[in-house]
Design a protein around this motif. Structure first.
Motif, PDB file in Angstrom:
ATOM      1  N   ALA A 278      41.514 -45.683 -57.291  1.00 12.97           N
ATOM      2  CA  ALA A 278      41.813 -44.353 -56.742  1.00 12.97           C
ATOM      3  C   ALA A 278      42.071 -43.294 -57.807  1.00 12.97           C
ATOM      4  O   ALA A 278      42.130 -42.106 -57.489  1.00 12.97           O
ATOM      5  CB  ALA A 278      42.992 -44.394 -55.759  1.00 12.97           C
TER       6      ALA A 278
ATOM      7  N   GLU B 129      37.927 -41.417 -56.284  1.00 14.63           N
ATOM      8  CA  GLU B 129      37.133 -42.417 -55.559  1.00 14.63           C
ATOM      9  C   GLU B 129      37.846 -43.734 -55.846  1.00 14.63           C
ATOM     10  O   GLU B 129      38.623 -43.816 -56.794  1.00 14.63           O
ATOM     11  CB  GLU B 129      35.682 -42.505 -56.075  1.00 14.63           C
ATOM     12  CG  GLU B 129      34.808 -41.314 -55.757  1.00 14.63           C
ATOM     13  CD  GLU B 129      34.301 -41.294 -54.318  1.00 14.63           C
ATOM     14  OE1 GLU B 129      34.621 -42.219 -53.543  1.00 14.63           O
ATOM     15  OE2 GLU B 129      33.588 -40.328 -53.980  1.00 14.63           O
TER      16      GLU B 129
ATOM     17  N   VAL C 192      43.305 -41.971 -52.335  1.00 12.97           N
ATOM     18  CA  VAL C 192      42.055 -41.495 -52.946  1.00 12.97           C
ATOM     19  C   VAL C 192      41.986 -39.967 -52.781  1.00 12.97           C
ATOM     20  O   VAL C 192      41.698 -39.227 -53.739  1.00 12.97           O
ATOM     21  CB  VAL C 192      40.837 -42.194 -52.312  1.00 12.97           C
ATOM     22  CG1 VAL C 192      39.539 -41.539 -52.769  1.00 12.97           C
ATOM     23  CG2 VAL C 192      40.826 -43.683 -52.671  1.00 12.97           C
TER      24      VAL C 192
END
Ligand SMILES: Cc1ncc(COP(=O)(O)O)c(C=O)c1O
Length: 445
Positions: free
Chosen positions: A270, A274, A345
Motif C-alpha cells: 500500500a 497501490e 491504499v
C-alpha cells in the motif's frame, strides 16, 4: 481523516518538545550505545523511543516527534497498530516457534495464500517466507538460477538490495554499504536505469532499450537467470522510472526466458497508493520480493511467484530456522486485514497528493524534483538554477527537521534526496504540521 483513527496506542497525536533534541536521557543512552554497540551501526537521530503510534514517536525525555519515516517504510499501518498488537499478543500466548520446516502451522500457509492472492497477476503462485529483505532477495536469485539453469543476474544503477554478500554485490552504492567488505559475489552485472530528472529526453521504452543493449552486449540473454529491479528505487533516491521502462524490460525478459524479479521490499503493501508498485503500470513480475511493510515491524519477508519457477528448487533447498516465524505471520495477517479493511491504499494516495502539492507550493528553486508515488515521496535538492546535487543542504534540512521534532530520512546516490514515508495512520493535522515545519526550514536556510 482528521484524527488518529487507525493504528497505534492511544498516544496524544501532537508534536511536543520538552527538551532540546536529543534530550539528556537520550544523550546518556547514546553514550552507552557507543560503548556497547559496534561502531558500524549508525544512528540517524539519537532519540531513544519509548512509544510510537498513529503519527508520532515518543522519546525517553517525553518529546513527541512527528514520524515521516515509518522506520524506513516498515510501520505502514502504524506502530503497534491495534490489530497487529492484538494478533501478536495472542500468538505469543499460543506458541512462539516450532520451525515451519519441522512441525508447520497454519499462519504461514495463510500468509502465503494472501500473498498469492494480492501480488500482481492471476496465475498459479507459490510463496516462501524469510526474515529480512536481503535474505528474500538472495533466495529469489537462488530460485531463478535453479529454474533457468543460468547464473548471471542483472541489477541497475542506484540499486539497493541489502547488506549480505550477494546483495552487497547487487547494491550500487559503495559508501557506506560496500566499502572494504569485498570480495563480492560474482555473476552480478549492472545496467543503466531510467532516471527521468537526470535523463531528459530519454523516454521509458528508450531507457529500457539502452539497458537491454548493455545486457545483450555485456552478459548475453542466454547466460542470464534474472533481472532484479526495484519498481521505484528506495535508497537510490525514490527514482520513479519513466512510463514504459518496466513493461519494456518485462517483455524482453519474457521473450528471452529471463526471470523478472521485482524487489518491492520498500514499495510494497500500500505504500505507493497501490498494493504493489508494479500495479501502477500493470507489470506482472515472475517473482516479487516483499518485506518491511508486510508485518508492521515484525521481521518477515517473502518471495512470491509463478508456481513453475518457485517449485524448481529441490526439497530442503529453501528455508531457514526462523523463516515465517508464527508471531511475524500473525502480524502480517493483521497488517493485510488492516490495509484492506481501513482503505489504506486510498489513504496512501491522499497522503501523497497532500505532500506533493505542499512541497511543490514551496516554490523553492533548490527543490529540483518532487517525485514519488502515494505516500513514498521525495525531493531532490540541488544548487538553485542547476541540477547539481546539494548534499550539504539536504543534511542541513534533515538536521533542522530533527531539532524541531520531525523525523525525516535522506537517501540518494548523491546524498541529496529527502525522503518521506509517513505511516498511513498519520492524522491530517500532523501531516500538515510536518509540512509547515519543512516549509519554514526552507525559508530559514
Ligand atoms: C528495495 C530494498 N531491497 C532490499 C532491502 C534489504 O532489506 P533488509 O534491510 O530487510 O535486509 C531494502 C532495505 O532497505 C530495500 O529497500
Amino acid at each position: 481523516m482528521s484524527e488518529h483513527t487507525v493504528g497505534g496506542p492511544a498516544l496524544p497525536q501532537e508534536r511536543r518538545l520538552v527538551t532540546s533534541i536529543p534530550g539528556p536521557k537520550s544523550q546518556a543512552l547514546q553514550l552507552r550505545k557507543s560503548a556497547a554497540v559496534a561502531a558500524g551501526v549508525g544512528t540517524t537521530l539519537p532519540v531513544y523511543t519509548v512509544a510510537a503510534g498513529g503519527g508520532v514517536i515518543v522519546d525517553v525525555d517525553g518529546n513527541s516527534l512527528i514520524d515521516f519515516g515509518s522506520g524506513i517504510a516498515v510501520t505502514t499501518v502504524g506502530n503497534s497498530a491495534p490489530r497487529v498488537a492484538a494478533a501478536v499478543a495472542e500468538q505469543v500466548q499460543a506458541f512462539t516457534h516450532t520451525c515451519f520446516m519441522i512441525t508447520p502451522y497454519d499462519a504461514y500457509v495463510r500468509v502465503a495464500e494472501a500473498l498469492n492472492r494480492l501480488t500482481p497477476g492471476t496465475h498459479d503462485k507459490r510463496t516462501v517466507l524469510f526474515n529480512s529483505g536481503a535474505e528474500a532477495v538472495e533466495n529469489a536469485v537462488k530460485i531463478a538460477r535453479v529454474h533457468t539453469q543460468r547464473q548471471a543476474v542483472v541489477v541497475f544503477d542506484h540499486a539497493y538490495h541489502g547488506r549480505t554478500n550477494l546483495t552487497m554485490a547487487m547494491t550500487a552504492k559503495n559508501m557506506p554499504y560496500k566499502s572494504g567488505f569485498g570480495p563480492f559475489a560474482s555473476e552480478v552485472y549492472r545496467a543503466p536505469l531510467s532516471y527521468p530528472y537526470r535523463d531528459a529526453g530519454v523516454d521509458g521504452p528508450a531507457a529500457a532499450r539502452r539497458a537491454i543493449d548493455t545486457i545483450e552486449k555485456q552478459v548475453g540473454a542466454g547466460n542470464l537467470a534474472a533481472v532484479v529491479i526495484e519498481p521505484i528505487q528506495g535508497e537510490g533516491g525514490f527514482i520513479v522510472p519513466a512510463d514504459g521502462f518496466l513493461p519494456t524490460l518485462v517483455e524482453w525478459c519474457r521473450a528471452n526466458g529471463v526471470v523478472f524479479v521485482a524487489d518491492e521490499v520498500q514499495t510494497g503493501f500500500a505504500r505507493t497508493g497501490e498494493m504493489f508498485a508494479c500495479d501502477h503500470e500493470g507489470v506482472v513480475p515472475d517473482l516479487i520480493v516483499t518485506a518491511k511493510g508486510i508485518a508492521g515491524g515484525l521481521p518477515l519477508s517473502a518471495v512470491t511467484g509463478r508456481a513453475e519457477i518457485m517449485d524448481a528448487p529441490h526439497v530442503g533447498g529453501l528455508g531457514g530456522t526462523y523463516g515465517g516465524n508464527p508471531i511475524a505471520c500473525a502480524a502480517a495477517l493483521a497488517v493485510i486485514e488492516t490495509i484492506e479493511e481501513d482503505g489504506l491504499v486510498d489513504r496512501a494516495r491522499s497522503i501523497g497528493k497532500t505532500m506533493v502539492e505542499r512541497l511543490e507550493s514551496f516554490g523553492d528553486p533548490r527543490l529540483g524534483d518532487v517525485r514519488g508515488r502515494g505516500a513514498m515521496v521525495a525531493v531532490e535538492l540541488v544548487k538553485a538554477g542547476t541540477t547539481e546535487p546539494d548534499a550539504e543542504l539536504t543534511k542541513a534540512v534533515a538536521a533542522a527537521a530533527h531539532q524541531q521534532g520531525l523525523v525525516v530520512l535522506t537517501c540518494g546516490t548523491y546524498g541529496n534526496v529527502l525522503r518521506f514515508l509517513p505511516p498511513l495512520s498519520m492524522p491530517d493535522h500532523l501531516l500538515a504540521e510536518g509540512l509547515d515545519v519543512l516549509e519554514q526550514i526552507f525559508k530559514d536556510l
